[in-house]
Design an enzyme around this catalytic site. Structure first.
Site, PDB file in Angstrom:
ATOM      1  N   HIS A   3       0.941 -39.998  -6.436  1.00 48.80           N
ATOM      2  CA  HIS A   3      -0.467 -39.574  -6.453  1.00 48.80           C
ATOM      3  C   HIS A   3      -1.417 -40.684  -6.872  1.00 48.80           C
ATOM      4  O   HIS A   3      -2.554 -40.433  -7.254  1.00 48.80           O
ATOM      5  CB  HIS A   3      -0.683 -38.349  -7.366  1.00 48.80           C
ATOM      6  CG  HIS A   3       0.243 -37.209  -7.088  1.00 48.80           C
ATOM      7  ND1 HIS A   3       0.282 -36.570  -5.866  1.00 48.80           N
ATOM      8  CD2 HIS A   3       1.174 -36.598  -7.854  1.00 48.80           C
ATOM      9  CE1 HIS A   3       1.189 -35.617  -5.915  1.00 48.80           C
ATOM     10  NE2 HIS A   3       1.748 -35.615  -7.101  1.00 48.80           N
ATOM     11  N   LEU A  11      -1.102 -28.906   0.384  1.00 52.05           N
ATOM     12  CA  LEU A  11      -1.253 -29.319   1.788  1.00 52.05           C
ATOM     13  C   LEU A  11      -0.120 -30.288   2.145  1.00 52.05           C
ATOM     14  O   LEU A  11       0.232 -31.155   1.363  1.00 52.05           O
ATOM     15  CB  LEU A  11      -2.621 -29.963   2.019  1.00 52.05           C
ATOM     16  CG  LEU A  11      -3.833 -29.069   1.690  1.00 52.05           C
ATOM     17  CD1 LEU A  11      -5.137 -29.782   2.007  1.00 52.05           C
ATOM     18  CD2 LEU A  11      -3.770 -27.752   2.432  1.00 52.05           C
ATOM     19  N   GLU A  14      -3.393 -24.580  -6.564  1.00 51.96           N
ATOM     20  CA  GLU A  14      -4.000 -24.908  -5.276  1.00 51.96           C
ATOM     21  C   GLU A  14      -2.946 -24.765  -4.196  1.00 51.96           C
ATOM     22  O   GLU A  14      -1.764 -24.982  -4.440  1.00 51.96           O
ATOM     23  CB  GLU A  14      -4.480 -26.377  -5.269  1.00 51.96           C
ATOM     24  CG  GLU A  14      -5.933 -26.530  -5.598  1.00 51.96           C
ATOM     25  CD  GLU A  14      -6.398 -27.974  -5.672  1.00 51.96           C
ATOM     26  OE1 GLU A  14      -5.671 -28.889  -5.221  1.00 51.96           O
ATOM     27  OE2 GLU A  14      -7.500 -28.176  -6.188  1.00 51.96           O
ATOM     28  N   GLY A  64      -2.923 -38.474 -11.652  1.00 46.92           N
ATOM     29  CA  GLY A  64      -1.778 -37.800 -11.042  1.00 46.92           C
ATOM     30  C   GLY A  64      -0.870 -37.094 -12.045  1.00 46.92           C
ATOM     31  O   GLY A  64       0.204 -36.612 -11.687  1.00 46.92           O
ATOM     32  N   ARG A 112     -17.654 -42.209 -11.997  1.00 50.34           N
ATOM     33  CA  ARG A 112     -17.615 -43.607 -12.457  1.00 50.34           C
ATOM     34  C   ARG A 112     -17.453 -44.517 -11.250  1.00 50.34           C
ATOM     35  O   ARG A 112     -17.267 -44.036 -10.135  1.00 50.34           O
ATOM     36  CB  ARG A 112     -16.408 -43.798 -13.373  1.00 50.34           C
ATOM     37  CG  ARG A 112     -15.135 -43.347 -12.674  1.00 50.34           C
ATOM     38  CD  ARG A 112     -13.874 -43.757 -13.395  1.00 50.34           C
ATOM     39  NE  ARG A 112     -12.742 -42.935 -13.019  1.00 50.34           N
ATOM     40  CZ  ARG A 112     -12.012 -43.080 -11.928  1.00 50.34           C
ATOM     41  NH1 ARG A 112     -12.286 -44.045 -11.070  1.00 50.34           N
ATOM     42  NH2 ARG A 112     -11.024 -42.273 -11.659  1.00 50.34           N
TER      43      ARG A 112
END
Ligand code: ADP
Length: 449
Positions: free
Chosen positions: A235, A203, A200, A165, A291
């Protein structure tokens, strides 16, 4: 198969890997810093090696020490767990150069997905839907403004090398964009040594839904359904569940198959997680983690598939133990990440655990490496343990979670248990009705006061 695995990690994940090795009859080597000499993973491993002083950069991230530990003990493979060196392609290569197998994907796939811009470009070509944004790192403020105008505000500035984050800033309008760019760049430079950022569309009310994948590196890959990790703070995931309250079987099969096909095309090896935001019935790829994830147990609980075992088998060149047709989802699972932090202020609370009584009974799993009398060192992350609960239905799971949280006793330090006891009684959580900003809104509104 491997004879001896060195576990390059600590805490609950080191113990989780060790347990899988024991069940497979593989010898184990624990490594530890001087601060972790009394840790549970050290006590339970067949052998242990001290790899340095407490700071992670001198011990758990110390590649020469880890190589020496492999050499001294004769380990033929290394399991990196999560965090630390688990997504370090160079580490995987160096191990290979020393004839030690890295238990994880091939270095080129780690590198590809570690660069989030490159990752987005690649998966888009493989047919996975992505969030609207810049296709490249943005080179100037002017370029960023022009892209933001095209995709529309609000936009999110994100670090190409991002993780945890960090290096992420929202800009609600053009006025805020240059500050957001400068802050994100500075944060990214400090955290990752790389100030590349991209844009980005931000949202507003999405859920975070991720797909677990498993590949044999030879072109077979399957998906193990989704995890809903929408309950987040800064986040960072706080609680995870599977199945997602927002998906039905058709939607799951559709996105799962899209992702599995992409992994087959890549000849992906081992476990991985493809992360999406989900809003108004549509998926938007944000990143792929190459991972094992902290929240992998919820998938294990509803599929009965041991993800660490699959990871070890495929790294040794073996096949997957299951085909897509064999994967059956049963019941519901929820995981709570219990941290050594104050449940209202989130201030870290390292120190000695004076009493410790984990819950038990049908459908209850606790993945933790602490015990009564254990002193939590201040040097590492604050995860004390994970409570994972399974039920035949979501309602049964929530009821089981409630009583398990009430049974759980950890004294001597502050933990986030009170937060979960509050959440499990909240109607939105009971109904599965939440999105990625729900928890922060709840806390800002005085939910824990
Ligand atoms: P990191 O690698 O730092 O964890 P991610 O790309 O996985 O970053 O994003 C972490 C979280 O940040 C997501 O789960 C979500 O809550 C939020 N986030 C990321 N991208 C967006 C976006 N485009 N719009 C809104 N929230 C986002």
């Amino acid at each position: 198969m491997f004879d001896k695995i060195l576990i390059a990690n600590r805490g609950e994940i080191a113990l989780r890997v060790l347990r899988a090795c024991k069940e497979l009859g593989i010898a184990t080597v624990a490594v530890h810093s001087t601060a972790d000499a009394d840790a549970m993973h050290v006590r339970l491993a067949d052998e242990s090696v001290c790899i340095g002083p407490p700071p992670a950069k001198d011990s758990y991230l110390n590649v020469p020490s880890l190589l020496a530990a492999c050499e001294i003990t004769g380990a033929d493979a290394v399991h990196p767990g999560y965090g630390f060196l688990s997504e370090n392609a160079r580490f995987a290569e160096i191990l290979g150069e020393h004839n030690v197998q890295f238990i994880g994907p091939r270095p080129q796939h780690i590198r590809l997905m570690g660069d989030k811009v490159e990752a987005k470009r690649t998966v888009k070509k493989l047919g996975i839907p992505v969030v609207l944004g810049s296709d490249e790192a943005v080179s100037s403020d002017a370029e960023a403004i022009s892209i933001a105008r095209t995709i529309g505000f609000p936009v999110l500035v994100k670090a190409s090398a991002g993780g945890g984050g960090r290096g992420m800033k929202v800009a609600l309008s053009e006025d805020e964009l240059s500050t957001a760019l400068a802050t994100a760049r500075a944060e990214a430079k400090a955290a990752f040594g790389d100030d590349a950022v991209y844009l980005e569309k931000y949202l507003q009310r999405p859920r975070h839904i991720e797909i677990q994948v498993l590949g044999d590196g030879k072109g077979n890959a399957i998906h193990l359904g989704e995890r809903d990790c929408s309950l987040q703070r800064r986040h960072q995931k706080v609680l995870e569940e599977s199945p997602s309250p927002a998906l039905n079987t058709a939607r799951r099969d559709e996105i799962g198959e899209t992702v599995a096909k992409a992994m087959r095309d890549l000849k992906y090896l081992g476990v991985g997680t493809v992360e999406f935001l989900y809003e108004d019935g549509r998926f938007y790829f944000i990143e792929m983690n190459t991972r094992i994830q902290v929240e992998h147990p919820v998938t294990e609980m509803i599929t009965d598939i041991d993800l660490i075992l699959e990871q070890i088998r495929t790294a040794a060149g073996g096949d997957l133990t299951v085909t897509q047709k064999d994967v059956k989802f049963h019941g519901h699972a929820i995981e709570c990440r219990i941290n050594a932090e104050n449940a209202a202020t989130f201030r870290p609370s390292p120190g000695k655990i004076l009493s410790y009584h984990p819950p038990g009974g049908l459908g209850v799993r606790v993945d933790s490496a602490v015990y009564q009398g254990y002193e939590i060192p201040p040097f590492y992350d604050s995860l004390v343990g994970k409570l994972i609960v399974h039920g035949k239905t979501r309602n049964e799971c929530v009821a089981r979670l409630k009583r398990s949280l009430d049974e759980f006793v950890i004294e001597g330090i502050d933990t986030t248990l009170p937060l979960f006891r509050t959440l499990v009684r909240n109607q939105d959580i009971i109904d599965g009705n939440y999105h990625i900003h729900w928890l922060e809104n709840f806390l800002a509104g005085g939910g824990m006061k």
